[in-house]
Design an enzyme around this catalytic site. Sequence first.
Site, PDB file in Angstrom:
ATOM      1  N   ASN A 195       0.861  -1.155   0.059  1.00  0.00           N
ATOM      2  CA  ASN A 195       0.036   0.058  -0.134  1.00  0.00           C
ATOM      3  C   ASN A 195       0.866   1.085  -0.092  1.00  0.00           C
ATOM      4  OD1 ASN A 195      -2.301  -1.795   0.057  1.00  0.00           O
ATOM      5  ND2 ASN A 195      -2.067  -1.833   2.504  1.00  0.00           N
ATOM      6  N   HIS A 197       6.455  -1.509   3.405  1.00  0.00           N
ATOM      7  CA  HIS A 197       6.744  -2.864   3.402  1.00  0.00           C
ATOM      8  C   HIS A 197       6.030  -3.648   2.688  1.00  0.00           C
ATOM      9  CE1 HIS A 197       3.164  -0.712   5.583  1.00  0.00           C
ATOM     10  NE2 HIS A 197       2.456  -1.762   5.315  1.00  0.00           N
TER      11      HIS A 197
HETATM   12  P1  AMP Z   1      -0.162  -1.089   6.081  1.00  0.00           P
HETATM   13  O1  AMP Z   1      -1.870  -0.804   6.219  1.00  0.00           O
HETATM   14  O2  AMP Z   1      -0.052  -1.314   4.806  1.00  0.00           O
HETATM   15  O3  AMP Z   1       0.428   0.280   6.405  1.00  0.00           O
HETATM   16  O4  AMP Z   1      -0.150  -2.123   7.016  1.00  0.00           O
HETATM   17  C1  AMP Z   1       0.414  -2.033   8.338  1.00  0.00           C
HETATM   18  C2  AMP Z   1       0.555  -3.304   8.860  1.00  0.00           C
HETATM   19  O5  AMP Z   1       1.244  -3.203  10.224  1.00  0.00           O
HETATM   20  C3  AMP Z   1      -1.077  -3.629   9.354  1.00  0.00           C
HETATM   21  O6  AMP Z   1      -1.611  -4.782   8.709  1.00  0.00           O
HETATM   22  C4  AMP Z   1      -0.655  -3.674  10.982  1.00  0.00           C
HETATM   23  O7  AMP Z   1      -1.366  -4.858  11.489  1.00  0.00           O
HETATM   24  C5  AMP Z   1       0.697  -4.074  11.016  1.00  0.00           C
HETATM   25  N1  AMP Z   1       1.371  -3.584  12.394  1.00  0.00           N
HETATM   26  C6  AMP Z   1       1.104  -2.485  13.010  1.00  0.00           C
HETATM   27  N2  AMP Z   1       1.832  -2.572  14.091  1.00  0.00           N
HETATM   28  C7  AMP Z   1       2.306  -3.786  13.967  1.00  0.00           C
HETATM   29  C8  AMP Z   1       3.367  -4.308  14.891  1.00  0.00           C
HETATM   30  N3  AMP Z   1       3.863  -3.577  16.205  1.00  0.00           N
HETATM   31  N4  AMP Z   1       3.600  -5.590  14.704  1.00  0.00           N
HETATM   32  C9  AMP Z   1       3.237  -6.304  13.732  1.00  0.00           C
HETATM   33  N5  AMP Z   1       2.679  -5.600  12.723  1.00  0.00           N
HETATM   34  C10 AMP Z   1       2.245  -4.262  13.055  1.00  0.00           C
END
Ligand code: AMP
Length: 132
Positions: A84, A97
């Site tokens: 995204n 990511h």
């Molecule tokens: P996005 O919406 O593509 O920015 O994805 C960010 C992702 O990071 C989401 O799916 C969250 O669940 C994940 N996320 C946020 N904080 C953490 C964390 N501390 N450890 C693992 N995943 C996380």
Amino acid sequence: MCIFCDIAEGKIPSYKVYEDDVCLAFLDLAQVTRGHTLVIPKKHFANILECDDETVAHLAKVTRMLAKKITDNLQAPGCNILNNTNEIAGQSVMHVHFHIIPRYGSDDGLIAEFRPNHEPYDMEQIVKDING
Ligand code: AMP
Ligand code: ZN
């Protein structure tokens, strides 16, 4: 302050799946499906558009390697690999990511649907616009 930088630096714990000098992969805390993994560079870039070619190439290589491992070892017949870029596209953590989301069936947690609109687009013009 960036939460993924904190994870890369070990200040925040994560379920680490893979690590090398350039990148880190760990389980997404909100598992969309079993094995949902995030691949990040250790260095901070807000999104893929900001990231240098070499790092993107390395991330792509590691993402593919892990996608193979995850689908093979978790017995998933397929996976979605998602990025995204920016808030409008659903990016909530502003550190580039890739998501690897193993897929087990059509009702497994991920709804990914293309809904083409039926605007009469001038396709030739779009190609010209994209290439400036
Ligand atoms: P996005 O919406 O593509 O920015 O994805 C960010 C992702 O990071 C989401 O799916 C969250 O669940 C994940 N996320 C946020 N904080 C953490 C964390 N501390 N450890 C693992 N995943 C996380
Ligand atoms: Zn960061």
